[in-house]
Design a protein around this motif. Sequence first.
Motif, mmCIF file in Angstrom:
data_model
loop_
_atom_site.group_PDB
_atom_site.id
_atom_site.type_symbol
_atom_site.label_atom_id
_atom_site.label_comp_id
_atom_site.label_asym_id
_atom_site.label_seq_id
_atom_site.Cartn_x
_atom_site.Cartn_y
_atom_site.Cartn_z
ATOM 1 N N LEU A 241 1.859 11.494 -10.844
ATOM 2 C CA LEU A 241 2.771 10.703 -9.879
ATOM 3 C C LEU A 241 1.903 9.618 -9.384
ATOM 4 C CD1 LEU A 241 4.879 10.528 -7.893
ATOM 5 C CD2 LEU A 241 3.955 12.154 -6.330
ATOM 6 N N MET A 242 0.699 9.877 -9.182
ATOM 7 C CA MET A 242 0.010 8.576 -8.765
ATOM 8 C C MET A 242 -0.061 7.506 -9.776
ATOM 9 S SD MET A 242 -0.973 9.114 -5.695
ATOM 10 C CE MET A 242 0.405 10.317 -5.402
ATOM 11 N N GLY A 243 -0.476 7.975 -10.949
ATOM 12 C CA GLY A 243 -0.153 7.045 -12.071
ATOM 13 C C GLY A 243 0.911 6.122 -12.206
ATOM 14 N N SER A 244 1.909 7.100 -11.926
ATOM 15 C CA SER A 244 3.447 6.261 -12.254
ATOM 16 C C SER A 244 3.731 5.427 -11.163
ATOM 17 C CB SER A 244 4.610 7.392 -12.149
ATOM 18 O OG SER A 244 4.745 8.187 -10.915
ATOM 19 N N LEU A 245 3.023 5.602 -10.109
ATOM 20 C CA LEU A 245 3.150 4.535 -8.777
ATOM 21 C C LEU A 245 2.054 3.396 -8.877
ATOM 22 C CD1 LEU A 245 3.441 7.201 -6.186
ATOM 23 C CD2 LEU A 245 5.275 5.846 -7.116
ATOM 24 N N PHE B 120 0.993 -1.226 -0.009
ATOM 25 C CA PHE B 120 -0.022 -0.057 0.076
ATOM 26 C C PHE B 120 0.823 1.214 0.246
ATOM 27 C CE2 PHE B 120 -3.430 -2.729 1.330
ATOM 28 C CZ PHE B 120 -4.691 -1.925 0.885
ATOM 29 N N PHE B 121 0.445 2.193 -0.758
ATOM 30 C CA PHE B 121 1.088 3.587 -0.793
ATOM 31 C C PHE B 121 0.087 4.334 -0.244
ATOM 32 C CE2 PHE B 121 2.029 7.602 -2.762
ATOM 33 C CZ PHE B 121 3.323 8.116 -2.012
ATOM 34 N N PHE B 122 0.579 5.356 0.736
ATOM 35 C CA PHE B 122 0.046 6.390 1.328
ATOM 36 C C PHE B 122 0.399 7.870 1.099
ATOM 37 C CE2 PHE B 122 -1.999 3.132 3.854
ATOM 38 C CZ PHE B 122 -2.974 3.495 4.799
ATOM 39 N N PRO B 123 -0.130 8.389 0.254
ATOM 40 C CA PRO B 123 0.295 9.875 -0.164
ATOM 41 C C PRO B 123 0.031 10.965 1.377
ATOM 42 C CG PRO B 123 -1.544 9.470 -1.423
ATOM 43 C CD PRO B 123 -1.179 8.139 -0.537
ATOM 44 N N LEU B 124 0.796 11.814 1.577
ATOM 45 C CA LEU B 124 0.450 12.661 2.620
ATOM 46 C C LEU B 124 -0.163 11.995 3.859
ATOM 47 C CD1 LEU B 124 -0.751 15.657 0.880
ATOM 48 C CD2 LEU B 124 1.707 14.913 0.829
ATOM 49 N N CYS B 125 0.719 10.896 4.298
ATOM 50 C CA CYS B 125 0.183 9.818 5.301
ATOM 51 C C CYS B 125 -0.205 10.363 6.774
ATOM 52 C CB CYS B 125 1.176 8.777 5.445
ATOM 53 S SG CYS B 125 2.818 9.254 6.218
ATOM 54 N N GLY B 126 0.420 11.700 7.012
ATOM 55 C CA GLY B 126 0.310 11.987 8.592
ATOM 56 C C GLY B 126 0.611 10.988 9.351
ATOM 57 N N LYS B 127 -0.236 10.653 10.224
ATOM 58 C CA LYS B 127 0.151 9.548 11.334
ATOM 59 C C LYS B 127 -1.058 8.629 11.383
ATOM 60 C CE LYS B 127 -1.303 12.163 15.486
ATOM 61 N NZ LYS B 127 -1.088 12.644 17.003
ATOM 62 N N ALA B 128 -1.480 8.561 10.245
ATOM 63 C CA ALA B 128 -2.937 7.857 10.196
ATOM 64 C C ALA B 128 -2.862 6.205 10.624
ATOM 65 C CB ALA B 128 -3.212 7.614 8.452
ATOM 66 N N VAL B 129 -3.833 5.926 11.376
ATOM 67 C CA VAL B 129 -3.890 4.765 12.045
ATOM 68 C C VAL B 129 -4.226 3.674 11.284
ATOM 69 C CG1 VAL B 129 -4.513 5.731 14.405
ATOM 70 C CG2 VAL B 129 -6.180 5.116 12.727
ATOM 71 N N ASP B 130 -4.640 3.965 9.890
ATOM 72 C CA ASP B 130 -5.080 2.997 9.044
ATOM 73 C C ASP B 130 -3.876 2.113 8.346
ATOM 74 O OD1 ASP B 130 -7.408 4.551 9.204
ATOM 75 O OD2 ASP B 130 -7.270 5.198 6.845
ATOM 76 N N CYS C 118 9.418 13.700 3.435
ATOM 77 C CA CYS C 118 9.930 14.577 2.227
ATOM 78 C C CYS C 118 8.887 15.227 1.398
ATOM 79 C CB CYS C 118 10.752 13.670 1.234
ATOM 80 S SG CYS C 118 9.752 12.495 0.436
ATOM 81 N N ASP C 119 9.288 15.913 0.576
ATOM 82 C CA ASP C 119 8.166 16.583 -0.206
ATOM 83 C C ASP C 119 7.569 15.393 -1.292
ATOM 84 O OD1 ASP C 119 6.692 17.836 -2.569
ATOM 85 O OD2 ASP C 119 7.939 19.579 -2.541
ATOM 86 N N LEU C 120 6.398 15.433 -1.152
ATOM 87 C CA LEU C 120 5.647 14.284 -2.232
ATOM 88 C C LEU C 120 6.192 14.130 -3.612
ATOM 89 C CD1 LEU C 120 3.607 12.241 -2.036
ATOM 90 C CD2 LEU C 120 2.057 13.772 -3.057
ATOM 91 N N TYR C 121 6.288 15.460 -4.174
ATOM 92 C CA TYR C 121 6.711 15.380 -5.504
ATOM 93 C C TYR C 121 8.333 15.194 -5.707
ATOM 94 C CZ TYR C 121 2.091 17.916 -5.759
ATOM 95 O OH TYR C 121 0.966 17.930 -5.666
ATOM 96 N N ASN C 122 8.893 14.879 -4.753
ATOM 97 C CA ASN C 122 10.363 14.498 -4.636
ATOM 98 C C ASN C 122 10.327 12.961 -4.708
ATOM 99 O OD1 ASN C 122 11.294 17.013 -4.987
ATOM 100 N ND2 ASN C 122 11.838 17.146 -2.907
ATOM 101 N N PHE C 123 9.421 12.517 -4.334
ATOM 102 C CA PHE C 123 9.115 10.961 -4.371
ATOM 103 C C PHE C 123 8.948 10.180 -5.470
ATOM 104 C CE2 PHE C 123 7.132 6.655 -3.323
ATOM 105 C CZ PHE C 123 8.034 6.201 -2.552
ATOM 106 N N SER C 124 9.186 9.103 -6.056
ATOM 107 C CA SER C 124 8.937 8.555 -7.506
ATOM 108 C C SER C 124 8.911 6.738 -7.237
ATOM 109 C CB SER C 124 9.965 9.017 -8.376
ATOM 110 O OG SER C 124 11.475 8.386 -8.298
ATOM 111 N N SER C 125 8.653 6.324 -8.471
ATOM 112 C CA SER C 125 8.655 4.922 -8.279
ATOM 113 C C SER C 125 10.122 4.350 -8.261
ATOM 114 C CB SER C 125 8.045 4.291 -9.627
ATOM 115 O OG SER C 125 8.502 4.850 -10.840
ATOM 116 N N ALA C 126 11.311 5.333 -8.739
ATOM 117 C CA ALA C 126 12.529 4.921 -8.590
ATOM 118 C C ALA C 126 12.903 4.577 -6.998
ATOM 119 C CB ALA C 126 13.396 6.152 -9.125
ATOM 120 N N VAL C 127 12.092 5.212 -6.321
ATOM 121 C CA VAL C 127 12.489 5.053 -4.709
ATOM 122 C C VAL C 127 11.726 3.533 -4.131
ATOM 123 C CG1 VAL C 127 12.229 5.987 -2.459
ATOM 124 C CG2 VAL C 127 12.618 7.505 -4.464
#
Length: 233
Positions: free
Chosen positions: A155-159, A51-61, A119-128
């Motif tokens: 970005l979401m599409g690439s992930l 699972f990927f969580f963008p802008l995840c905060g501290k979500a208990v999910d 990090c900044d979400l837009y600095n993340f990628s599928s390369a990571v």
Amino acid sequence: MLEPQANRVMTLAEWEEYWKKDDIEFHEDHVNKMLENNIDKVLNGRKGVRFFFPLCGKAVDMKWLADRGHSVVGVEICEKAVRQFFEENNMTYSEEAAGGVPGAKVFKNAEKSISLYQCDLYNFSSAVEGQFGAIWDRGSLVAINPKDREKYAALMGSLMAKDCRYLVDTLQYNPEKYEGPPFFVPDEQLHTLFGKSCNIELLQSTDIMSDMWRDFGMDYLNERVFLITPKSS
């Protein structure tokens, strides 16, 4: 309907200030009902989903899914939120520089297979971290600046792996009554952003109007959750 919020901008520093002051009404201390109600549709019979969580905060999910045998990768700008996630869930964690994301850190709990990138979400990628079998987007698409939605959707599409099932939570209200965030995301824009390459299915729509939102000036508020899946080539 998009015009009232089109130029609204929230800086990363402003988001970090919310966390610094513990002004985080957007955080839920329970598993999100939309996720619980629709988890079977997301899993689609699969075990051990990434699972990927963008802008995840501290979500208990995130812990809820990890406890069920899934692995989680999240991205969050605020280090305080990341540390609080592990500490409030009594989880040990390691901390190291994140390879492939300059200046970023990654916090990990190996036992539960949870990795959170600060990090900044837009600095993340599928390369990571490669691509994912599922994305849970609650409080992310509705939080990013409206002008960045095309970049975000790319970005979401690439992930998304070929079998990815992307659950996204949106809000519908009159944007002339409230400036956001969370921002108004109309169904039509969701189809514009993702419809060319993905199927989009409305799973649930719920009236979540409350006195708090009335105090913000809203006159109606609907929460809508969609399942986005890649079209077969």
